[in-house]
Design an enzyme around this catalytic site. Structure first.
Site, PDB file in Angstrom:
ATOM      1  N   SER A   1      -9.747   1.826   2.803  1.00  0.00           N
ATOM      2  CA  SER A   1      -8.864   2.555   1.924  1.00  0.00           C
ATOM      3  C   SER A   1      -7.831   1.680   1.205  1.00  0.00           C
ATOM      4  CB  SER A   1      -8.119   3.627   2.729  1.00  0.00           C
ATOM      5  OG  SER A   1      -7.261   3.022   3.686  1.00  0.00           O
TER       6      SER A   1
ATOM      7  N   LYS B   1       0.849  -1.198   0.000  1.00  0.00           N
ATOM      8  CA  LYS B   1       0.000   0.000   0.000  1.00  0.00           C
ATOM      9  C   LYS B   1       0.884   1.249   0.000  1.00  0.00           C
ATOM     10  CE  LYS B   1      -3.975   1.962   2.542  1.00  0.00           C
ATOM     11  NZ  LYS B   1      -4.841   1.808   3.732  1.00  0.00           N
TER      12      LYS B   1
ATOM     13  N   SER C   1      -9.885  -0.413   7.025  1.00  0.00           N
ATOM     14  CA  SER C   1      -9.286  -0.240   5.700  1.00  0.00           C
ATOM     15  C   SER C   1      -8.608  -1.473   5.110  1.00  0.00           C
ATOM     16  CB  SER C   1      -8.275   0.907   5.729  1.00  0.00           C
ATOM     17  OG  SER C   1      -8.963   2.135   5.697  1.00  0.00           O
TER      18      SER C   1
END
Lengths: 477, 492
Positions: B159, B84, B183
């Site tokens: 996210s 990420k 997330s």
């Protein structure tokens, strides 16, 4: 109307730890800009702080030495504001749970002892430094100082005059030096004070509106700022004016304060607990360990110096006021038979030199043993007191051993009576007028002749011998 | 060649590692297969912001060299992974999917990246996300929204949307995401893969670009539970550089890969099955509960009465911390700086107005407000009290049960644009996940079937602090018996 001045201080002291508060960078002063920093102290994205335990130890030491209660549980908080010298845009500090609280120091002014309350001592990080280009178009940021550990010491509004402020500040400074918490080098900014001051008609209970004067970095500036701001506030009140609660800056050159009136004034710091750090827990065992690391404090040392070295109270107070000076005295006195003379030298020539050169006692260029030797040379009549001053100056500049200086420069007292006598005869024959004067009863002429002899011998002749021999020779005529 | 490439990306980490160990495939082949897959699909899905093809291949070669002639090979050696884009990678652009950090190349690796490198994991690139991890749909990326691999009209969740989409579409074997309020778990559930949010303090946050420091935690997104345990073995552990990292013994998580829940007490919180929960999702979760009962677990209804306050408390605490954490992006030191400005204040204002997206600015405003003098007690302080109460809710529940079962999200993947007009509705989709972060617990989301539209449904198992082992055991049991896992190809 008579007014009373009410003063409280906020003092920032940089701690003498080797590394910064949340990373391993050096705290050393100076260095090329941005060479003493890393991703952590420059607040790069994703980095995290780790509290330097020594910072807690030093702050607790300061707390114990100022009679504070040490919190077994305290936390760190973020103080949020934007400024280019603050790379994270928050300063990690302590808000509602400081490490130390409710302490005091006793000061003595005009023979009266008074307790000054210490509200709290907390730890925090220093910010960087802005360097403004002279063109006024650009500013540069140096992050070397970012993350240098500080303690902020906040007093109660217990002081009533600049002499009380001076006495308190100097006492605190000496305690911080004694406990090795801070090197207290004011010209390097490692000790600075903010003054909170208000005035009120004598006898009135309620406090007047206060102003805060920020960032004073010499004792002289603190004293002058207190006196100046008190005068200003009183004159405003006398003219029926109103004191505005504000932050002011002291211009020591002009001798007046002026309002800062910048946007910083409207700050809401939005303090909240620092989520990247865990609470600080000081247990009994740790506290005991820190307590036992606290050395003899100035008050105790002063008493001991009077008893052990037989120096007067005034000297002892002055010398022990500065730890490096007291250390210097003690090291010199230990190897000397004449502690009083060591003390005189420190109070006189040493202090004068420090003042003239702007050096701190910790930067003293001469060794205590050298001063001790110098005193012995005088006491043993190897050099005269006058010559000793010359030798001292050379010692200061060259850091050389006094005996070597005396030897190399040939400054030894001339006690050889034959040698002195020959100079006397020479001087007598060169100054018949003075000899005549002396003979006719003008004793002043004797002094002139002695002066001439000392001049010829470059001050090295033993003055007692000169006096005796000159009299003999004159009486012969 | 193409065909065999596709086969390689279907392998889980465990399976691929086995083939690498047996020299059936090389690290370079495997890496090339993933790079080809990324080439083929990333344009459509937008999972990666940065693909480090050259670096990945260099790394693959060096890993292969290390492995050649060596017997003792680490379990994840040679496995390609995506990261990420809020996890710092040395000299590789790390953007947080924000214009603000579009030019940011960290001079350091995050602690988890160091650990992956030591384990000889190959890093394929940096995964798309909601800007600064703020969002539940991945529509808040400055670069591009991520598409759900199961239906390109739909969001992948957020996210960590890029991470979940990459794992689901086989553009990475596994991924590291971060979870502040769901997330990792919510996108894992939307994309039909496994996502674990470790206990707060179990994985170092050093190098994770902070959103909300007291809630953020890095965790794995994987195809199945076994891979999840393997990744946890690498990333969990104490880190002296993270003061909130907990110094305890961390277990070998693979020892919990057991098909056995006999006597395990599983709690179903009644608050997690009320209005707002989509019927089809509810049915799947209750099916899972029944399945667990059939494996010998004991199902009990429990209550977490403060659940309804979790969302408001979460948005106050996380926004408050974010307002402070994101203050450093001021245009002075790195990142975006406005082109024209009149003075320092103007520089700050323009830089931050232009550099941050709408959602980030909204949260900064919310958080600044919540911390302001005069409002602090009513908002931030109260939220902290609620946080305590929610934690106590769980403590009480764990006196009765070992794990808690519920939905990960009230709905399956929604359409792109469906909720962007209504931020509050978007926030409410985090209702089952935020409590876990607030209480600092661990939780796993794993696939438990599909809705009538063919979209994956995720179920969530919530564990006691540092009891990831039990989650892994329970999840593994379900997966082994039902065959439901993220290994299922999403049809691309």
């Amino acid at each position: 109307m008579e007014y009373e001045v009410v003063i409280g201080l906020e003092i920032h002291a940089e701690l003498a730890t080797k590394s910064k508060i949340y990373c391993g960078c050096t705290t050393e002063f100076g260095g090329e800009p941005n060479t003493h920093c890393c991703p952590i102290c420059t607040g790069m994205p994703g980095v995290l702080p780790v509290l330097n335990k020594t910072v807690v130890e030093y702050a607790v030491r300061a707390g114990l030495a100022t009679n504070c209660t040490i919190s077994s549980f305290s936390k760190q908080d973020r103080k949020n504001y934007f400024y280019p010298d603050l790379p994270k845009a928050y300063q990690t500090s302590q808000y509602d749970l400081p490490l130390c609280k409710n302490g005091y120091l006793e000061i003595e002014v005009d023979g009266e002892v008074k307790k000054i309350g210490i509200t709290r001592i907390h730890i925090e990080e220093d910010a960087g430094k802005l360097i403004h280009d002279e063109s006024g178009r650009v500013s540069y940021v140096d992050y070397n100082r970012c993350g240098v550990p500080l303690i902020e010491i906040v007093t109660e509004p217990d002081m009533r005059s600049s002499s009380e402020v001076k006495a308190f500040f100097e006492k605190l400074k000496s305690i911080l030096e004694y406990t090795s918490v801070s090197d207290c080098k004011m010209q390097e900014g490692s000790l600075r004070a903010d003054v909170n001051l208000s005035v009120r008609p004598k006898g009135q209970k309620e406090l007047g509106t206060r102003t805060e004067i920020k960032n004073l970095n010499s004792v002289r500036a603190i004293v002058r700022a207190v006196d100046g701001e008190a005068r200003r506030q009183i004159s405003v009140l006398e003219r029926n004016g109103v004191i505005v609660q504000e932050t002011r800056r002291w211009d020591d050159e002009k001798g007046e304060s002026y309002s800062m009136r910048d946007k910083e004034e409207a700050h809401d710091y939005r303090y909240f607990p620092e989520p990247d750090l865990t609470p600080i827990v000081v247990d009994e065992a740790w506290l005991d360990k820190i307590r036992s690391s606290i050395p003899e404090l100035p008050d105790d040392r002063r008493k001991r110096f009077m008893a052990e070295y037989g120096i007067p109270a005034y000297d002892a107070a002055l010398i022990t006021g500065s730890k490096p000076l007291a250390d210097f005295f003690e090291a010199a006195a230990k190897v000397s038979r004449n502690a009083k003379s060591i003390s005189n030298w420190i109070m006189g020539d040493v202090m004068k030199k420090l003042n003239d050169t702007g050096l701190e006692p910790s930067d003293m260029p001469i060794k205590p043993e050298s001063l001790s030797k110098l005193v012995s040379l005088i006491d043993e009549n190897v050099i005269s007191g006058k010559i000793a001053k010359q030798v001292f100056d050379i010692m200061w500049d060259t850091r050389k051993d006094p005996a070597d200086i005396v030897e190399k420069k040939g400054l030894k007292v001339v006690t050889d009576t034959d040698a002195i006598r020959s100079v006397i005869i020479q001087v007598i024959s060169a100054n018949p007028k003075s000899v005549e004067d002396y003979k006719s009863g003008k004793t002043k002429a004797m002094g002139f002749l002695v002066g001439q002899i000392m001049h010829e011998t470059k001050g090295k002749a033993d003055p007692q011998a000169v006096n005796r021999l000159l009299k003999e020779e004159l009486d012969k005529l | 060649m193409e065909g065999s490439f596709l086969e390689l990306t279907k392998l889980t980490a465990l399976m691929a590692a086995e083939k690498i160990r047996k020299r059936e495939i090389s690290v370079i082949e495997l890496t090339n297969a993933y790079l080809a897959r990324i080439d083929e699909l990333n344009g459509a899905i937008g999972a990666y912001i940065t693909v480090c093809a050259e670096q990945a291949l260099r790394q693959a070669e060096s890993v292969q060299k290390k492995l050649d002639g060596r017997e003792n090979i680490l379990p994840l050696a040679g496995i390609p992974a995506g990261i990420k884009d809020n996890i710092c990678t040395r000299d590789v652009k790390t953007t947080c999917a924000s214009k603000m950090l579009d030019n940011f190349f960290p001079p350091y690796d995050a602690a988890v990246i160091e650990k992956l490198s030591e384990s000889n994991v190959v890093i394929l690139g940096k995964l798309n996300m909601d800007e600064f991890a703020m969002g539940s749909s991945n529509e808040n990326s400055w670069y591009m929204p991520v598409k759900n691999p199961w239906d390109h009209e739909r969001v992948p969740g957020g996210s960590s949307g890029g991470a979940a989409a990459a794992v689901a579409s086989h553009m990475s074997c596994f991924a590291l995401g971060s979870d502040t309020g769901g997330s990792i778990r919510q996108p894992a559930s939307f994309c039909g893969v496994v996502g674990l949010k470790p206990t707060y303090g179990a994985v170092s946050r050093f190098g994770l670009i902070a959103f909300a420091s007291s809630l953020d935690q890095i965790g794995p997104i994987t195809r199945d539970v076994a891979d999840c345990a393997l990744v946890m073995n690498v990333i969990a552990g104490h880190d002296p550089l993270d003061s909130t990292s907990v110094d305890i013994e961390y277990p070998d998580y693979t020892t919990f890969l057991k098909n056995d829940v006999k006597g395990l007490k599983i709690g179903l919180p009644k608050e997690y099955f009320g209005s707002g929960l989509h019927e089809e999702v509810k049915a799947k979760i209750l099916d899972a509960a029944k399945a667990y009962e059939s494996y010998g677990a004991i199902i009990e209804e429990i209550s977490l009465p403060f659940t309804e306050y979790a969302i408001p408390a979460y948005y106050i605490i996380s926004s408050a911390e974010a307002s402070s954490n994101l203050a450093r992006y001021d245009g002075i030191k790195y990142g975006y700086r406005a082109k024209e400005y009149s003075d320092i204040i103007d520089l700050y204002k323009k830089t931050r107005s232009e550099g941050f997206g709408t959602e980030v600015k909204r949260r900064i405003m919310l958080g600044t407000y919540a911390l302001s003098s005069g409002y602090y007690d009513a908002y931030y302080k109260k939220a902290l009290k609620v946080r305590r109460l929610i934690f106590e809710d769980f403590q009480k529940a764990y006196q009765k049960v070992d794990v808690i079962l519920g939905p990960t999200s009230p709905v399956t993947a929604f359409k792109i644009g469906e909720k962007t007009a209504n931020p509050l509705e978007m926030y409410l989709s985090d209702v089952y996940t935020v409590s876990v972060n607030i209480a600092g617990l661990c939780a796993i989301s794993l696939p438990c079937g599909f809705d009538s539209k063919g979209l994956p449904v995720g179920m969530q198992l919530i564990g006691k602090p540092f009891d990831e082992g039990t989650l892994i055991r329970a999840a593994y049991t379900y997966e082994s018996n039902t065959g439901k896992s993220g290994v299922t190809n999403c049809g691309i």
